[in-house]
Structures are given as C-alpha cells and as structure tokens.
Design a protein around this motif. Sequence first.
Motif, mmCIF file in Angstrom:
data_model
loop_
_atom_site.group_PDB
_atom_site.id
_atom_site.type_symbol
_atom_site.label_atom_id
_atom_site.label_comp_id
_atom_site.label_asym_id
_atom_site.label_seq_id
_atom_site.Cartn_x
_atom_site.Cartn_y
_atom_site.Cartn_z
ATOM 1 N N TYR A 1 25.706 25.602 -15.157
ATOM 2 C CA TYR A 1 25.469 24.184 -14.883
ATOM 3 C C TYR A 1 23.976 23.890 -14.769
ATOM 4 C CZ TYR A 1 26.188 19.541 -12.940
ATOM 5 O OH TYR A 1 26.188 18.177 -12.746
ATOM 6 N N LYS A 2 23.241 24.742 -14.049
ATOM 7 C CA LYS A 2 21.798 24.537 -13.919
ATOM 8 C C LYS A 2 21.089 24.728 -15.264
ATOM 9 C CE LYS A 2 21.689 23.501 -9.604
ATOM 10 N NZ LYS A 2 21.303 22.122 -9.202
ATOM 11 N N ALA A 3 21.567 25.678 -16.067
ATOM 12 C CA ALA A 3 20.989 25.854 -17.404
ATOM 13 C C ALA A 3 21.220 24.619 -18.266
ATOM 14 C CB ALA A 3 21.586 27.089 -18.070
ATOM 15 N N LEU A 4 22.400 24.018 -18.151
ATOM 16 C CA LEU A 4 22.690 22.798 -18.898
ATOM 17 C C LEU A 4 21.804 21.648 -18.429
ATOM 18 C CD1 LEU A 4 24.584 21.478 -21.011
ATOM 19 C CD2 LEU A 4 26.074 20.853 -19.120
ATOM 20 N N GLN A 5 21.604 21.536 -17.122
ATOM 21 C CA GLN A 5 20.712 20.502 -16.603
ATOM 22 C C GLN A 5 19.280 20.677 -17.117
ATOM 23 O OE1 GLN A 5 21.161 20.599 -12.294
ATOM 24 N NE2 GLN A 5 22.295 18.659 -12.340
ATOM 25 N N LEU A 6 18.783 21.912 -17.084
ATOM 26 C CA LEU A 6 17.428 22.185 -17.561
ATOM 27 C C LEU A 6 17.297 21.856 -19.040
ATOM 28 C CD1 LEU A 6 14.579 23.375 -17.158
ATOM 29 C CD2 LEU A 6 15.581 25.638 -17.589
ATOM 30 N N TRP A 7 18.271 22.244 -19.823
ATOM 31 C CA TRP A 7 18.218 21.995 -21.265
ATOM 32 C C TRP A 7 18.325 20.499 -21.583
ATOM 33 C CZ3 TRP A 7 22.213 20.549 -24.848
ATOM 34 C CH2 TRP A 7 21.836 20.672 -26.194
ATOM 35 N N ALA A 8 19.216 19.789 -20.848
ATOM 36 C CA ALA A 8 19.387 18.353 -21.090
ATOM 37 C C ALA A 8 18.134 17.572 -20.716
ATOM 38 C CB ALA A 8 20.579 17.832 -20.300
ATOM 39 N N GLY A 9 17.443 17.995 -19.655
ATOM 40 C CA GLY A 9 16.253 17.275 -19.243
ATOM 41 C C GLY A 9 15.043 17.522 -20.108
ATOM 42 N N SER A 10 15.045 18.580 -20.896
ATOM 43 C CA SER A 10 13.853 18.929 -21.687
ATOM 44 C C SER A 10 14.077 18.883 -23.188
ATOM 45 C CB SER A 10 13.371 20.336 -21.302
ATOM 46 O OG SER A 10 13.146 20.439 -19.906
ATOM 47 N N TYR A 11 15.319 18.732 -23.632
ATOM 48 C CA TYR A 11 15.599 18.840 -25.061
ATOM 49 C C TYR A 11 14.889 17.755 -25.867
ATOM 50 C CZ TYR A 11 18.211 19.016 -29.440
ATOM 51 O OH TYR A 11 18.560 19.089 -30.767
ATOM 52 N N HIS A 12 14.847 16.532 -25.347
ATOM 53 C CA HIS A 12 14.248 15.417 -26.085
ATOM 54 C C HIS A 12 12.768 15.227 -25.781
ATOM 55 C CE1 HIS A 12 18.068 13.934 -27.735
ATOM 56 N NE2 HIS A 12 18.606 14.246 -26.569
ATOM 57 N N THR A 13 12.194 16.076 -24.944
ATOM 58 C CA THR A 13 10.781 15.915 -24.595
ATOM 59 C C THR A 13 9.904 17.068 -25.068
ATOM 60 O OG1 THR A 13 11.191 16.911 -22.416
ATOM 61 C CG2 THR A 13 11.345 14.500 -22.590
ATOM 62 N N VAL A 14 10.464 18.253 -25.251
ATOM 63 C CA VAL A 14 9.651 19.391 -25.673
ATOM 64 C C VAL A 14 9.259 19.221 -27.147
ATOM 65 C CG1 VAL A 14 10.676 20.962 -24.002
ATOM 66 C CG2 VAL A 14 11.715 20.738 -26.265
ATOM 67 N N PHE B 1 33.151 24.544 -21.204
ATOM 68 C CA PHE B 1 32.367 23.528 -20.495
ATOM 69 C C PHE B 1 31.051 23.240 -21.221
ATOM 70 C CE2 PHE B 1 28.888 22.826 -17.435
ATOM 71 C CZ PHE B 1 29.247 21.557 -16.989
ATOM 72 N N LEU B 2 30.339 24.277 -21.588
ATOM 73 C CA LEU B 2 29.066 24.080 -22.281
ATOM 74 C C LEU B 2 29.267 23.470 -23.661
ATOM 75 C CD1 LEU B 2 27.289 27.423 -21.320
ATOM 76 C CD2 LEU B 2 26.844 25.161 -20.378
ATOM 77 N N LEU B 3 30.297 23.904 -24.349
ATOM 78 C CA LEU B 3 30.514 23.410 -25.711
ATOM 79 C C LEU B 3 30.890 21.936 -25.718
ATOM 80 C CD1 LEU B 3 30.266 24.941 -28.365
ATOM 81 C CD2 LEU B 3 32.752 25.080 -28.455
ATOM 82 N N GLU B 4 31.596 21.475 -24.684
ATOM 83 C CA GLU B 4 31.944 20.063 -24.620
ATOM 84 C C GLU B 4 30.764 19.193 -24.220
ATOM 85 O OE1 GLU B 4 34.650 18.458 -25.352
ATOM 86 O OE2 GLU B 4 35.896 20.169 -25.881
ATOM 87 N N ALA B 5 29.819 19.746 -23.442
ATOM 88 C CA ALA B 5 28.695 18.943 -22.960
ATOM 89 C C ALA B 5 27.540 18.881 -23.955
ATOM 90 C CB ALA B 5 28.198 19.504 -21.628
ATOM 91 N N VAL B 6 27.400 19.860 -24.815
ATOM 92 C CA VAL B 6 26.238 19.937 -25.716
ATOM 93 C C VAL B 6 26.163 18.767 -26.700
ATOM 94 C CG1 VAL B 6 25.323 21.255 -27.661
ATOM 95 C CG2 VAL B 6 25.804 22.399 -25.503
ATOM 96 N N PRO B 7 27.242 18.376 -27.394
ATOM 97 C CA PRO B 7 27.100 17.279 -28.379
ATOM 98 C C PRO B 7 26.597 15.979 -27.776
ATOM 99 C CG PRO B 7 29.159 18.454 -28.716
ATOM 100 C CD PRO B 7 28.600 18.955 -27.431
ATOM 101 N N GLY B 8 27.042 15.642 -26.556
ATOM 102 C CA GLY B 8 26.582 14.410 -25.939
ATOM 103 C C GLY B 8 25.094 14.413 -25.655
ATOM 104 N N ILE B 9 24.558 15.583 -25.322
ATOM 105 C CA ILE B 9 23.121 15.680 -25.046
ATOM 106 C C ILE B 9 22.323 15.599 -26.348
ATOM 107 C CG2 ILE B 9 21.329 17.175 -24.096
ATOM 108 C CD1 ILE B 9 23.444 18.300 -22.196
ATOM 109 N N ILE B 10 22.798 16.239 -27.392
ATOM 110 C CA ILE B 10 22.071 16.240 -28.661
ATOM 111 C C ILE B 10 22.001 14.834 -29.255
ATOM 112 C CG2 ILE B 10 22.131 17.072 -31.032
ATOM 113 C CD1 ILE B 10 23.212 19.691 -30.027
ATOM 114 N N HIS B 11 23.118 14.096 -29.182
ATOM 115 C CA HIS B 11 23.170 12.780 -29.811
ATOM 116 C C HIS B 11 22.629 11.675 -28.911
ATOM 117 C CE1 HIS B 11 26.227 15.068 -32.149
ATOM 118 N NE2 HIS B 11 25.686 14.397 -33.151
ATOM 119 N N ALA B 12 22.284 11.985 -27.666
ATOM 120 C CA ALA B 12 21.692 10.966 -26.797
ATOM 121 C C ALA B 12 20.276 10.637 -27.267
ATOM 122 C CB ALA B 12 21.678 11.465 -25.345
ATOM 123 N N LYS B 13 19.860 9.396 -27.045
ATOM 124 C CA LYS B 13 18.540 8.936 -27.478
ATOM 125 C C LYS B 13 17.794 8.300 -26.315
ATOM 126 C CE LYS B 13 20.031 8.143 -32.250
ATOM 127 N NZ LYS B 13 20.160 7.143 -33.338
#
Length: 485
Positions: free
Chosen positions: A163-176, A233-245
């Motif tokens: 869960y913490k890894a998902l939070q870290l990745w979601a918060g930085s994916y669109h900014t790095v 859990f991770l596989l269901e959450a990843v697409p929403g983060i990738i397609h978020a803008k």
Amino acid sequence: MAPEQGTGSRSGCGGKGRGRGKHLPGACWDTLWGDHSPPHFPSGQVVKLELLEQVQAQLRDVLDKAMEEAAQSYLQPHRKDPPTQHPSPPHSSGLLEVEHFRTFYHIFIAMLCVFILSTVAVDVINQGSLDLDFDLFIFAFGCLPTVLATWLVMFLYTLLVPYKALQLWAGSYHTVRFPRLFTAILLEALLACHAAVLGYYPIYTVIQHQLPAASRFIVILKQVSFLMKSHSFLLEAVPGIIHAKPPDGEMKLPALSTYLYFLFSPATDQLPSPRTPYVRWKYVAQNFAKFLGCLFYSYFILECLCIPVFTNMSKQPFSIKTLVLSIFNATLPGTFLLLLSFFAFLQCWLNAFAEMLRFADRTFYKDWWNSTSFATYYRTWNVVVHDWLCYYVYQDLFWLFRGRSRVAAMLSVFIMSAIVHEYVITLCFGFFYPVNCSPSLPSSEVSAGIQVCLYCQEWYAQIHCPLEQKTFWGLVTPRSWSCRS
C-alpha cells in the motif's frame, strides 16, 4: 389508468401495423372509423386481434398492480430494526438449502457417530477405559505460537508495504522526469521485498522449526493467499493511476480500510461485492462448529481407516499387488477426506468469514460433483481460485499473446496451477510426489483413493526408510518405490 382516453387510446390504435379489428376499445374504434361500419377481416386475423387485446389487458392489469404496490411501499415508514429472519444473501453457496444434499449431510453425521462409537467401544474393550488423547491432533497442529507469529509478520507486510509503495508511486508517477525508470526501480524493490518476506521467510520458518503437517498448511496457504491478494490489489489500482491527469483530474487511491477489508474477505479479486444488512452471529457459530466437526471427522477416518492399514503396508516392498490393494483400501477414506476438505473450507470456513464481514457474494464453488470432465471440475471445484486465475493470469497472458493463442494461455495457467499445488503439498508433507498433475478426473472416487493411498504410503516410507545420503535424485524419487525394510 384509463386506456380509453388520452395516451392510452392513442397507443392502442397507433403503430405501424394493420387495423386492430372490431374488438378494440370504443374510443379507438371511433377515432379510426367514426360512425361507419368496420371492414371485414379474415377469421385468422380476428383471432390474432383478440389475442393481442387480451395480452394488452393483462399487461395493463399487471402495471396497475405494480404501481399500486410501489405507492404503498413508498408510503410505509422504513424500519430501523432488522427483520426477524435474515434474507438469503445473493449468490449464496447454500448447500444445506438443497433437500437432497441435506439427506447426504445427515448420512455423514450418522457415519461420524458410528466412527465415534466404534472407537469408544474398541478402547473400552481392549484397554478397559476410554482413551481420547487425540495425539494426532496435538501432533498435526503443533507449534501454533510460531504459526501465529509467522502469519502476523506476513499480514502486516502485505497490509503496509504494497500500500505504501502504491502511494509513493502514485504521488510521483506524473511528476518525475523518467516515470518508466522510476516505475521499474520501485517494482524491483517491491519484488525483492516480496521474495524476502512472502517468499523466503515462510519457507525458512516451515523448515527451520520443523512444523508438523497441519501447521505447515496454515503457513503456506496464507503465503499463497497474501501473494494473490497483493497482486490483484496492485493490478486493479495501477490503471487508474496511469490514466489520471493531475492536477486537472483527481487521482483516488483505495482507502487503507478497504484494502484491510479485502485481506480478510474470502475473495481474491477486487471486484465489487454487495453487502448483507447485518451479521447473523448464530450462523457464524454454526459454521465454525461444523468446521471443527470436520476436523474431528478427519481424525476418526485417519485413525480407523488409514493408519492401521498403511502403517504395516508401507513396510512391504513396492509392487503392483500392494498398490492395487492400497487403492481399494483407500478409496472410501479418500472420498471422505475429499468431501470433508471441500465442506470444511469452501462451505463452513469461507461462509463464516463472509458472514462476519457481511460479504454477500458467496459463490465459492459450483456443482463440481456433476462434472464429467477435468475442465468442468477445474472451473467449479474452487471458484475463488479459478476466478483469480482467470482475471489476473489467463487474461493477461492472452493479452501478451496478442489474442492469437488461447490454448497456450490456458495451458500456461494449468501448468502454473499444478506447480503451485505441488509446491504447497511438497512443503507441507516434506516430500515430492507429483500426482496432482495426473490427467485422471479429480472428482472421481478412484482418483481420490489413489492420491490418499500414494501419499500415505510415501509418508510411512519416509519414516521407515530415511535417506542415508541426501542426493537430488533421492529427494525427488518417492521412497515408497525403493523401501525394503
């Protein structure tokens, strides 16, 4: 409602079809023909028109009744207290609701009583007193504190680290600057943590502490369960983060409480499920009591039908004659153990947890006892595992193959499932004996008897004929094939 006026009359007369005939309502008739006489229709057309009129009248009555009931239910005040009888949850696996299954259920209870009485009678006659020490239970479920500590470590890791890894990745994916490189590094770190905590740690605990068979099953099955749930859990959450803008689009992560609920729920996928209105604690207690009853039932089967036979048989040289005799001796207990394992886990254990969590989608199995092929049995025996393999393995492999080879995807899923089954049984029993991959129908009594026979023979052969020197071929070759003592 007044079908002769307004919209009702227009709907009765309009349409692209022909005239309705002389049996139409009066208003419709006046609209079409005025004061003139109706034209002549053939007799078949008249019958058709009469039928259409009757259907229209019945539909009108049904609609009036539905509207009346809806109005009455809307005007009634809502009850705050739950009703006396809990409604059946949707898609419930309620075997005991089937009359024919209740008959078999009562037969099994009667047979359990016979086993108990026979055991008591033998102890009283041979020893002069009742001996209910349950040494087999004490041995099989030994080292429970170690088991609970291992489960706690795996649970806390599965809850917090992914869960913490998902939070870290979601918060930085669109900014790095390099999101793919960042994703690869974080994924490798997570896989390394998975390999250490959910891979190596339970195996080390099982071998280092020499846990008995039942305790090993608890640890290894929870290991597999945590791996499956964290993956889904991770596989269901990843697409929403990738397609978020962001910052325009809001990126929502699943709440930690939702993930915690998912870890305890009897499902292995993240598909939405309805919730029951409240918990029936009596139903929970009954299912746990039935689960304990299945454990005692298995104990009496092993004590009365398996151990006396295979203790002496395993000391004999392996031959076709001993194998055939073992199969006939193990068919009955093998069938009993197969049915008990199914009823204890998929019916009692999962339904108890589903009720406590108000988890309503309880299709944990289907009518596997009616299967006539391995494919049907594989799809219906354990729906929970089958759905996870279908959603998160088969569909992904089918996508990787670009939709060109459905057979290759199915074969890959089957091989993966067979490897995991052999992995679990090898670690839990302490020896390698690959009989789960056999092409025979697993739901048949003969197949269950063969598996019980082979595992029992190998268990005692490992005791009576230990390896003098551990080699690779010695570890992968069944000891029952070469035991001569």
